[in-house]
Structures are given as C-alpha cells and as structure tokens.
Write a protein that holds these residues in place. Structure first.
Motif, PDB file in Angstrom:
ATOM      1  N   ARG A 170       7.048   8.141  -5.247  1.00 62.74           N
ATOM      2  CA  ARG A 170       7.125   9.601  -5.190  1.00 62.74           C
ATOM      3  C   ARG A 170       8.478  10.073  -4.676  1.00 62.74           C
ATOM      4  O   ARG A 170       8.933  11.172  -4.987  1.00 62.74           O
ATOM      5  CB  ARG A 170       5.997  10.158  -4.285  1.00 62.74           C
ATOM      6  N   LEU A 171       9.146   9.210  -3.897  1.00 64.16           N
ATOM      7  CA  LEU A 171      10.487   9.561  -3.409  1.00 64.16           C
ATOM      8  C   LEU A 171      11.557   9.368  -4.474  1.00 64.16           C
ATOM      9  O   LEU A 171      12.691   9.811  -4.305  1.00 64.16           O
ATOM     10  CB  LEU A 171      10.830   8.711  -2.178  1.00 64.16           C
ATOM     11  N   GLY A 172      11.222   8.667  -5.554  1.00 65.21           N
ATOM     12  CA  GLY A 172      12.201   8.538  -6.634  1.00 65.21           C
ATOM     13  C   GLY A 172      12.356   7.148  -7.223  1.00 65.21           C
ATOM     14  O   GLY A 172      13.053   6.978  -8.214  1.00 65.21           O
ATOM     15  N   ALA A 173      11.731   6.139  -6.620  1.00 67.63           N
ATOM     16  CA  ALA A 173      11.864   4.785  -7.165  1.00 67.63           C
ATOM     17  C   ALA A 173      10.999   4.642  -8.420  1.00 67.63           C
ATOM     18  O   ALA A 173       9.910   5.205  -8.504  1.00 67.63           O
ATOM     19  CB  ALA A 173      11.437   3.752  -6.121  1.00 67.63           C
ATOM     20  N   THR A 174      11.507   3.910  -9.398  1.00 67.22           N
ATOM     21  CA  THR A 174      10.685   3.651 -10.585  1.00 67.22           C
ATOM     22  C   THR A 174       9.917   2.346 -10.425  1.00 67.22           C
ATOM     23  O   THR A 174       8.951   2.099 -11.125  1.00 67.22           O
ATOM     24  CB  THR A 174      11.551   3.552 -11.855  1.00 67.22           C
ATOM     25  N   GLU A 175      10.374   1.518  -9.498  1.00 61.77           N
ATOM     26  CA  GLU A 175       9.751   0.207  -9.299  1.00 61.77           C
ATOM     27  C   GLU A 175       9.879  -0.139  -7.816  1.00 61.77           C
ATOM     28  O   GLU A 175      10.861   0.236  -7.172  1.00 61.77           O
ATOM     29  CB  GLU A 175      10.525  -0.822 -10.134  1.00 61.77           C
ATOM     30  N   VAL A 176       8.893  -0.860  -7.280  1.00 61.34           N
ATOM     31  CA  VAL A 176       8.966  -1.275  -5.873  1.00 61.34           C
ATOM     32  C   VAL A 176       8.734  -2.784  -5.818  1.00 61.34           C
ATOM     33  O   VAL A 176       7.704  -3.286  -6.283  1.00 61.34           O
ATOM     34  CB  VAL A 176       7.911  -0.558  -5.008  1.00 61.34           C
ATOM     35  N   LEU A 177       9.719  -3.506  -5.279  1.00 60.40           N
ATOM     36  CA  LEU A 177       9.618  -4.966  -5.184  1.00 60.40           C
ATOM     37  C   LEU A 177       9.220  -5.373  -3.776  1.00 60.40           C
ATOM     38  O   LEU A 177       9.546  -4.692  -2.795  1.00 60.40           O
ATOM     39  CB  LEU A 177      10.974  -5.600  -5.532  1.00 60.40           C
ATOM     40  N   ASP A 178       8.537  -6.526  -3.688  1.00 66.79           N
ATOM     41  CA  ASP A 178       8.131  -7.008  -2.369  1.00 66.79           C
ATOM     42  C   ASP A 178       9.337  -7.566  -1.628  1.00 66.79           C
ATOM     43  O   ASP A 178      10.143  -8.303  -2.193  1.00 66.79           O
ATOM     44  CB  ASP A 178       7.057  -8.086  -2.504  1.00 66.79           C
ATOM     45  N   ARG A 179       9.428  -7.233  -0.363  1.00 72.80           N
ATOM     46  CA  ARG A 179      10.612  -7.641   0.404  1.00 72.80           C
ATOM     47  C   ARG A 179      10.742  -9.161   0.538  1.00 72.80           C
ATOM     48  O   ARG A 179      11.834  -9.676   0.775  1.00 72.80           O
ATOM     49  CB  ARG A 179      10.631  -6.979   1.767  1.00 72.80           C
ATOM     50  N   SER A 180       9.632  -9.897   0.372  1.00 75.37           N
ATOM     51  CA  SER A 180       9.687 -11.358   0.487  1.00 75.37           C
ATOM     52  C   SER A 180      10.564 -11.982  -0.603  1.00 75.37           C
ATOM     53  O   SER A 180      11.047 -13.108  -0.459  1.00 75.37           O
ATOM     54  CB  SER A 180       8.276 -11.953   0.424  1.00 75.37           C
ATOM     55  N   GLU A 218       0.823  -1.226   0.000  1.00 69.22           N
ATOM     56  CA  GLU A 218       0.000   0.000   0.000  1.00 69.22           C
ATOM     57  C   GLU A 218       0.849   1.264   0.000  1.00 69.22           C
ATOM     58  O   GLU A 218       0.341   2.362  -0.249  1.00 69.22           O
ATOM     59  CB  GLU A 218      -0.973  -0.011   1.193  1.00 69.22           C
ATOM     60  N   GLU A 219       2.147   1.116   0.275  1.00 64.66           N
ATOM     61  CA  GLU A 219       3.037   2.283   0.310  1.00 64.66           C
ATOM     62  C   GLU A 219       3.864   2.405  -0.975  1.00 64.66           C
ATOM     63  O   GLU A 219       4.775   3.214  -1.055  1.00 64.66           O
ATOM     64  CB  GLU A 219       3.986   2.194   1.514  1.00 64.66           C
ATOM     65  N   GLY A 220       3.536   1.597  -1.978  1.00 58.65           N
ATOM     66  CA  GLY A 220       4.309   1.616  -3.225  1.00 58.65           C
ATOM     67  C   GLY A 220       4.334   3.000  -3.867  1.00 58.65           C
ATOM     68  O   GLY A 220       5.385   3.459  -4.324  1.00 58.65           O
ATOM     69  N   ASP A 221       3.195   3.690  -3.889  1.00 56.21           N
ATOM     70  CA  ASP A 221       3.153   5.018  -4.516  1.00 56.21           C
ATOM     71  C   ASP A 221       4.032   6.006  -3.766  1.00 56.21           C
ATOM     72  O   ASP A 221       4.689   6.862  -4.371  1.00 56.21           O
ATOM     73  CB  ASP A 221       1.711   5.546  -4.555  1.00 56.21           C
ATOM     74  N   TYR A 222       4.045   5.849  -2.435  1.00 55.03           N
ATOM     75  CA  TYR A 222       4.889   6.731  -1.612  1.00 55.03           C
ATOM     76  C   TYR A 222       6.362   6.550  -1.979  1.00 55.03           C
ATOM     77  O   TYR A 222       7.094   7.523  -2.183  1.00 55.03           O
ATOM     78  CB  TYR A 222       4.638   6.410  -0.140  1.00 55.03           C
ATOM     79  N   VAL A 223       6.797   5.292  -2.075  1.00 52.56           N
ATOM     80  CA  VAL A 223       8.207   5.030  -2.404  1.00 52.56           C
ATOM     81  C   VAL A 223       8.516   5.563  -3.810  1.00 52.56           C
ATOM     82  O   VAL A 223       9.594   6.116  -4.056  1.00 52.56           O
ATOM     83  CB  VAL A 223       8.530   3.527  -2.282  1.00 52.56           C
TER      84      VAL A 223
END
Ligand SMILES: NC(=O)c1ccc[n+]([C@@H]2O[C@H](COP(=O)([O-])OP(=O)(O)OC[C@H]3O[C@@H](n4cnc5c(N)ncnc54)[C@H](OP(=O)(O)O)[C@@H]3O)[C@@H](O)[C@H]2O)c1
Length: 180
Positions: free
Chosen positions: A43-53, A36-41
């Motif tokens: 907005r900080l500059g990431a182009t992609e967000v991977l699941d930590r698992s 649910e925080e993917g958009d937040y990350v």
C-alpha cells in the motif's frame, strides 16, 4: 529497493521511500521479515515484497543486476548483497545498521559496475541539504500515505509501545501526544 516495515525512510525521518520512489515512476521492491505486513508495504508503493532472509547470508561479490538503486537500513550482509546486485552505475544509500554495523563486501560492484555507495546522515546534515530534502518531500511524497505510516498515542501509552518497538512489533512512526 527500499527497506521494510520500519520507520526510517527511506527510513530515516524521510517517511518511506516506497511512496516517494513509486510516485517517481520506479518499480519498488520492498524487503521485510514480517510476511503479515506485505500488504502494508504494498500500500506504500511496493509492487513486490521479498523476505529479508534472502539477503542476510554471505553472498557472491557480484550477482545478477537487479536494482537501479536501493535504500538500506540494515547494513552487514544485506547491504553487501544489495551492492553486489545493483545495476551498472546504480546508487545505494546506506542509512542504518538494523542487521549489523559490519560491511562484508568487496570492491567489485564499485570498480566493475560503477556502483555508488552513498552515506545518509540525518544528524550533521547541513541545513541547505535538509531544506532541499524537505522541498523534494513536499513534491514527491503522496501526503495521503502519511496516515498509513503514522500512529498517534497518548503519553501514558509510551512505555508499553516502547516495549513493542523493541520487540519489532511496531510499524512506521509513533507520535506521542504529550497533552493526551
Ligand atoms: N542515517 C541516519 O541518519 C539514521 C537516522 C535514523 C535512524 N537510522 C538507523 O536506521 C535504522 C532503522 O531505523 P528505524 O527507526 O526505521 O528502525 P525500525 O523502525 O526499528 O525499523 C528497522 C527495520 O529494519 C528491519 N530489521 C530489523 N532488524 C533486522 C535485521 N536483523 N535484519 C534485517 N532487517 C531488520 C525491520 O523491518 P521488517 O520488520 O520489515 O523486517 C525493522 O522494521 C536503524 O539502524 C537506525 O539506527 C539512521
């Protein structure tokens, strides 16, 4: 490849590597356990967000080269897997142990790919290095993004917010205004 929704910048009192690295022209991949925080990350500059698992289980000594560099606040298998997939002569900064203090890795990334594992310590770091780091932040950090990272609360909110922090529900940094 920096960490997720936590406060360390990158995590560690260097506010967010995502913002700094993306501004320097790197393609930044964030890692978080909170979809649910993917958009937040982002907005900080990431182009992609991977699941930590994807990083938290035991992996191979070497994998496909994916990262020019990484900032890790997790340790344990996550740090080992990141080292194993860092590109030739890349640098991994280890600055936290949110996932464990162990480092179940092998020497393969270091002797076969020339990967460097750099330790980050904000407690005993010498003053000249700190000054240099803050100067670089002044140049490289998009100050407009500080507002995204920072939440200000009054002193009477400190105890309930501390509980939320321990439950992993707080993102970024919380500043307590003791006069409020
Ligand atoms: N080297 C230094 O000088 C220094 C200085 C300060 C802090 N630290 C260390 O840096 C680490 C992070 O500090 P922080 O203040 O940023 O803490 P934080 O705000 O709680 O953030 C830690 C983040 O790590 C992720 N995480 C938590 N548990 C995890 C797990 N089991 N596996 C994988 N990821 C996990 C979470 O991200 P998601 O919710 O997005 O998944 C969490 O937001 C801590 O270990 C702290 O002790 C080091």
């Amino acid at each position: 490849m920096p960490g997720g929704v936590g406060g360390v910048g990158p995590e560690t009192d260097c506010p967010y590597p995502d913002s700094v690295l993306s501004r320097l022209g790197y393609t930044v991949v964030g890692v978080s356990g909170r979809p649910e925080e993917g958009d937040y990350v982002k907005r900080l500059g990431a182009t992609e967000v991977l699941d930590r698992s994807l990083f938290s289980s035991p992996g191979k000594p070497l994998g496909r080269e994916r990262w020019a560099g990484a900032v890790d606040v997790v340790g344990s298998h996550t740090l080992a897997n990141v080292c194993a997939t860092t590109s030739y002569r890349g640098v991994v900064a280890a600055c936290g142990l949110a996932g464990g203090m162990d480092f179940p890795s092998s020497v393969a990334p270091f002797i076969l790919r020339g990967v460097t594992l750099a330790g980050v310590d904000s407690v005993m770091c010498p003053r000249p290095d700190r000054l240099l780091a803050w100067q670089r932040l002044g140049l490289d950090l998009d100050l407009a993004k500080l507002g995204l990272i920072t939440n200000e609360i009054g002193l009477d909110e400190a105890i309930p917010v501390a509980s939320q922090l321990l439950e992993g529900k707080v993102r970024g940094r919380v500043v307590v205004d003791v006069n409020r």
